[in-house]
Motif scaffolding. Structure first.
Motif, PDB file in Angstrom:
ATOM      1  N   ARG A  91      25.888  52.484  45.953  1.00  0.00           N
ATOM      2  CA  ARG A  91      26.221  51.356  45.084  1.00  0.00           C
ATOM      3  C   ARG A  91      24.955  50.777  44.448  1.00  0.00           C
ATOM      4  N   LEU A  92      23.918  50.630  45.236  1.00  0.00           N
ATOM      5  CA  LEU A  92      22.658  50.103  44.718  1.00  0.00           C
ATOM      6  C   LEU A  92      22.059  51.043  43.673  1.00  0.00           C
ATOM      7  N   LEU A  93      22.138  52.344  43.925  1.00  0.00           N
ATOM      8  CA  LEU A  93      21.565  53.319  42.995  1.00  0.00           C
ATOM      9  C   LEU A  93      22.328  53.342  41.681  1.00  0.00           C
ATOM     10  N   LEU A 148      25.342  62.623  38.964  1.00  0.00           N
ATOM     11  CA  LEU A 148      24.377  62.908  37.901  1.00  0.00           C
ATOM     12  C   LEU A 148      23.600  61.655  37.498  1.00  0.00           C
ATOM     13  N   MET A 149      24.269  60.520  37.475  1.00  0.00           N
ATOM     14  CA  MET A 149      23.587  59.273  37.129  1.00  0.00           C
ATOM     15  C   MET A 149      22.502  58.943  38.148  1.00  0.00           C
ATOM     16  N   ILE A 150      22.802  59.144  39.425  1.00  0.00           N
ATOM     17  CA  ILE A 150      21.822  58.881  40.476  1.00  0.00           C
ATOM     18  C   ILE A 150      20.636  59.837  40.346  1.00  0.00           C
ATOM     19  N   LYS A 209      12.271  59.032  47.387  1.00  0.00           N
ATOM     20  CA  LYS A 209      13.621  58.480  47.305  1.00  0.00           C
ATOM     21  C   LYS A 209      13.833  57.400  48.358  1.00  0.00           C
ATOM     22  N   TYR A 210      13.364  57.681  49.570  1.00  0.00           N
ATOM     23  CA  TYR A 210      13.536  56.723  50.664  1.00  0.00           C
ATOM     24  C   TYR A 210      12.869  55.394  50.333  1.00  0.00           C
ATOM     25  N   GLN A 211      11.641  55.457  49.841  1.00  0.00           N
ATOM     26  CA  GLN A 211      10.918  54.234  49.516  1.00  0.00           C
ATOM     27  C   GLN A 211      11.589  53.487  48.367  1.00  0.00           C
ATOM     28  N   PHE A 212      12.120  54.227  47.407  1.00  0.00           N
ATOM     29  CA  PHE A 212      12.801  53.608  46.271  1.00  0.00           C
ATOM     30  C   PHE A 212      14.065  52.877  46.735  1.00  0.00           C
ATOM     31  N   ILE A 213      14.847  53.544  47.579  1.00  0.00           N
ATOM     32  CA  ILE A 213      16.068  52.931  48.087  1.00  0.00           C
ATOM     33  C   ILE A 213      15.741  51.721  48.964  1.00  0.00           C
ATOM     34  N   LYS A 214      14.701  51.835  49.770  1.00  0.00           N
ATOM     35  CA  LYS A 214      14.293  50.716  50.625  1.00  0.00           C
ATOM     36  C   LYS A 214      13.954  49.495  49.782  1.00  0.00           C
ATOM     37  N   GLN A 215      13.266  49.718  48.682  1.00  0.00           N
ATOM     38  CA  GLN A 215      12.925  48.596  47.804  1.00  0.00           C
ATOM     39  C   GLN A 215      14.181  47.961  47.207  1.00  0.00           C
TER      40      GLN A 215
END
Length: 227
Positions: A91-93, A148-150, A209-215
């Motif tokens: 959802r966040l992505l 694809l959007m993600i 990716k992990y760091q991006f999602i964490k932010q």
């Protein structure tokens, strides 16, 4: 010398697409009890439906069941948490993708759908699989679109296709790899080198990716409602 992982972008893209398809092909979920909340989480004011959670959970459980593995009560609780967190991350992505100007109109859904249809032989065969699960081609296309959007968001923000590893990094990992597998005559040096280079690039991409999602999570309001 710097190395790019071969086919990294396409591999990541189709991995997401096939994951989306796998979730689609899950059977019917159990009905909620009258006392069960209709949502499992709220992300920045947007609700994640329990039905969506149960569909994905059913798929995860079926993966183990098809392999003849029984899940303990603790295993099921762990799976539930993983599924909820994944739905929150998605959802966040998707929200971040839309904020970055990435929409269903900016991704090539038809080309990706065609690639998956070919795995089933033709569109009728895929449609039959979807029908068994009570799902439509429209729903399938929506999941492909989101995947694809993600992926486009990751590329726009992280430039994953440009992730590089150095010759020194590869050499160090090749040495560890060969030490672990022992003396295997069939292994070709070039293939080992390529495998390690791609695996290192994949790991770097996953870390990004992990760091991006964490932010994203750190900057969001997330509420849980039990699952």
């Amino acid at each position: 010398m710097l190395y790019h992982a071969r086919g990294g972008e396409n591999v990541q893209k189709y991995a997401l697409l096939f994951a989306a398809l796998a979730v689609l092909l899950v059977g019917a979920c159990r009905a909620n009890s009258p006392d069960t909340p209709d949502i499992v989480a709220r992300v920045n004011g947007m609700e994640i439906a329990r039905s969506e959670f149960e569909t994905e959970l059913a798929f995860e459980i079926s993966v183990f069941t098809r392999q003849g593995m029984e899940l303990s009560a603790q295993d099921r609780e762990t799976l539930k948490k993983l599924v909820v967190e994944r739905l929150i991350n998605n959802r966040l992505l998707l929200d971040a993708a839309q904020a970055a100007g990435i929409t269903p109109d900016t991704v090539d859904v038809e080309a990706s759908v065609l690639a998956i249809v070919r795995l089933y032989g033709d569109e009728d065969a895929l449609a039959q699989e979807l029908e068994v699960s009570g799902l439509t081609m429209d729903r399938f296309r929506m999941l492909v679109t989101e995947a694809l959007m993600i992926e486009e968001l990751f590329e726009a923000k992280l430039q994953l296709s440009a992730v590089q590893v150095t010759e020194e990094e590869i050499a160090a990992e090749v040495e560890k790899f060969l030490a672990a597998v022992g003396d295997v005559e069939e292994l070709e040096d070039d293939l080992v080198w390529e495998y390690v280079a791609n695996e290192l690039a994949r790991q770097k991409a996953e870390d990004l990716k992990y760091q991006f999602i964490k932010q994203l999570r750190d900057n969001s309001e997330i509420e849980y409602f039990g699952y």
